[in-house]
Scaffold this motif. Sequence first.
Motif, PDB file in Angstrom:
ATOM      1  N   LYS A   9       7.585   8.348 -19.180  1.00 11.46           N
ATOM      2  CA  LYS A   9       6.822   7.971 -20.378  1.00 11.46           C
ATOM      3  C   LYS A   9       7.033   6.510 -20.725  1.00 11.46           C
ATOM      4  O   LYS A   9       8.077   5.929 -20.448  1.00 11.46           O
ATOM      5  CB  LYS A   9       7.263   8.857 -21.541  1.00 11.46           C
ATOM      6  CG  LYS A   9       6.640  10.235 -21.456  1.00 11.46           C
ATOM      7  CD  LYS A   9       5.740  10.515 -22.638  1.00 11.46           C
ATOM      8  CE  LYS A   9       4.922  11.766 -22.356  1.00 11.46           C
ATOM      9  NZ  LYS A   9       4.572  12.478 -23.571  1.00 11.46           N
ATOM     10  N   ASN A  10       6.046   5.975 -21.394  1.00 14.65           N
ATOM     11  CA  ASN A  10       6.147   4.607 -21.894  1.00 14.65           C
ATOM     12  C   ASN A  10       6.422   3.587 -20.794  1.00 14.65           C
ATOM     13  O   ASN A  10       7.309   2.763 -20.890  1.00 14.65           O
ATOM     14  CB  ASN A  10       7.253   4.508 -22.958  1.00 14.65           C
ATOM     15  CG  ASN A  10       6.935   5.403 -24.141  1.00 14.65           C
ATOM     16  OD1 ASN A  10       5.775   5.585 -24.468  1.00 14.65           O
ATOM     17  ND2 ASN A  10       7.952   5.967 -24.746  1.00 14.65           N
ATOM     18  N   GLN A  11       5.673   3.710 -19.722  1.00 18.22           N
ATOM     19  CA  GLN A  11       5.674   2.650 -18.719  1.00 18.22           C
ATOM     20  C   GLN A  11       4.369   1.898 -18.854  1.00 18.22           C
ATOM     21  O   GLN A  11       3.346   2.462 -19.225  1.00 18.22           O
ATOM     22  CB  GLN A  11       5.750   3.233 -17.308  1.00 18.22           C
ATOM     23  CG  GLN A  11       7.043   3.946 -17.013  1.00 18.22           C
ATOM     24  CD  GLN A  11       7.150   4.372 -15.566  1.00 18.22           C
ATOM     25  OE1 GLN A  11       6.177   4.328 -14.837  1.00 18.22           O
ATOM     26  NE2 GLN A  11       8.339   4.776 -15.171  1.00 18.22           N
ATOM     27  N   GLY A  12       4.412   0.641 -18.523  1.00 16.74           N
ATOM     28  CA  GLY A  12       3.172  -0.115 -18.575  1.00 16.74           C
ATOM     29  C   GLY A  12       3.170  -1.194 -17.519  1.00 16.74           C
ATOM     30  O   GLY A  12       4.173  -1.429 -16.841  1.00 16.74           O
ATOM     31  N   ILE A  13       2.035  -1.834 -17.367  1.00 15.98           N
ATOM     32  CA  ILE A  13       1.878  -2.874 -16.348  1.00 15.98           C
ATOM     33  C   ILE A  13       1.450  -4.177 -17.009  1.00 15.98           C
ATOM     34  O   ILE A  13       0.470  -4.211 -17.752  1.00 15.98           O
ATOM     35  CB  ILE A  13       0.836  -2.438 -15.295  1.00 15.98           C
ATOM     36  CG1 ILE A  13       1.386  -1.263 -14.492  1.00 15.98           C
ATOM     37  CG2 ILE A  13       0.499  -3.589 -14.365  1.00 15.98           C
ATOM     38  CD1 ILE A  13       0.624  -0.003 -14.682  1.00 15.98           C
ATOM     39  N   HIS A  14       2.200  -5.209 -16.771  1.00 15.80           N
ATOM     40  CA  HIS A  14       1.797  -6.546 -17.182  1.00 15.80           C
ATOM     41  C   HIS A  14       0.988  -7.188 -16.070  1.00 15.80           C
ATOM     42  O   HIS A  14       1.414  -7.171 -14.920  1.00 15.80           O
ATOM     43  CB  HIS A  14       3.035  -7.427 -17.422  1.00 15.80           C
ATOM     44  CG  HIS A  14       3.611  -7.349 -18.789  1.00 15.80           C
ATOM     45  ND1 HIS A  14       4.964  -7.458 -19.026  1.00 15.80           N
ATOM     46  CD2 HIS A  14       3.023  -7.195 -20.011  1.00 15.80           C
ATOM     47  CE1 HIS A  14       5.182  -7.369 -20.336  1.00 15.80           C
ATOM     48  NE2 HIS A  14       4.034  -7.200 -20.947  1.00 15.80           N
TER      49      HIS A  14
END
Lengths: 219, 219
Positions: A9-14
């Motif tokens: 959960k709560n992973q993202g991509i910059h």
Amino acid sequence: MEIHNMKYKNQGIHVIASIFTIEKGVLKILLIKRKNEPFKNCWALVGGALYNDEDLEDGLNREIYEKTGLKNVEVRLSSVFGKKDRSPVMRMVAISYIGMVNINEVKILKDTLKTSNAAWFSIDDVPFLAYDHNDIIKDAMKKLKESILTTDILKVFFPDGFTLPELQKVYECILDEKLDRRNFRKKILNTNQIVLTEEKQAFEGKKKAKIYRFKEESE
Amino acid sequence: MEIHNMKYKNQGIHVIASIFTIEKGVLKILLIKRKNEPFKNCWALVGGALYNDEDLEDGLNREIYEKTGLKNVEVRLSSVFGKKDRSPVMRMVAISYIGMVNINEVKILKDTLKTSNAAWFSIDDVPFLAYDHNDIIKDAMKKLKESILTTDILKVFFPDGFTLPELQKVYECILDEKLDRRNFRKKILNTNQIVLTEEKQAFEGKKKAKIYRFKEESE
DNA sequence: GCAAAAGTGTTAGGAGTACACCCATGC
DNA sequence: GCATGGGTGTACTCCTAACACTTTTGC
């Protein structure tokens, strides 16, 4: 992979761009001043979080547009930064790109929804940046040096063609070293990437120089 | 970035390895058979979803271990795959790596929690794979060819040194072309990456060949 | 002694590097 | 006419590619 497992959960991509330009013979990079936390009021590279419904490069171009007003910047993959603690807010993996723009053809927005300033910094004069952006620039510089001879990444500087002295200045600026004029010409012509046009144009000297242009993909 | 905005929810990162080996002069790649949806029963590259609390390469090594039993595979970044619909379940960006292993030194697990089989496939004989893994292999092959001369990525094949005929076979196998013996020796020796040892060893011929080894970083 | 692979050297062409002189033009 | 930069050629070195013979050894 169980989609609701907390491990994921709560992973993202910059998506992040090192946008370079050359102004008066100096290599510069575009930085923005952040308006929000984290790293509020800190300078940073252009970029931000990818949306679910866009491809990587589309997301990057959206971010570039939102934060600088620039449209259709051509970008190339540079590297990936994925240390687990590189963002203090949540787990973010950064995909970093290189972009080149012609400073004569763009006007950057100084103030947007998420930025309070934007400016070109000489590559030798980059301040402390948000996140791991200083490392990202270092890597992008290395990749940029590697790719100027083998790709047409410099094309954007010369929409109307270029003279060899002009091109050489750009090379010297990026590689940060002086090159021999005669050898430079031989090397560039040997890559078979450029062609001579009929025109001539004065650059720095009084004598007019021959104008070349990059070949199209089909040529 | 507002952490609870739906635009950013349910994103994840795939860490994926194209693990190569050479067996009897043939370049092979390690594939696993998936036990679960999506792509249940489909062959796929080794890899999976990154956890929040691990660095990229650590996550990759964990995935490799969980799905094949292999430990400490040395990996190098290859590329990034980020089309928005590349996973049918949720938005996943894939970071792809290249790994090389010595087939004599590893034993892969055929059956794990998430895989029902694992096998080496000749690179010319790769089946239809899950996700965009066929594209990922194509890219990894290109990167592998580019890096064999400039890096010591082949070191793992020769923990105890190698003879030049052996090394040449590996090159020919990866590049998929015959090389001239004399020119190959000159080229390799010129890279200054290897040194001669005192030993000799028979390879394919009756005559014993000189054994070389890769230099350590310090040499 | 012969088959099979290991080892070696030479030559020619192409690319890189170092270096010096003439040409065109604006002032 | 002179200062400034644009354009060109040559010689040397190094890398690449093509190519043939000798050496070692197991059988």
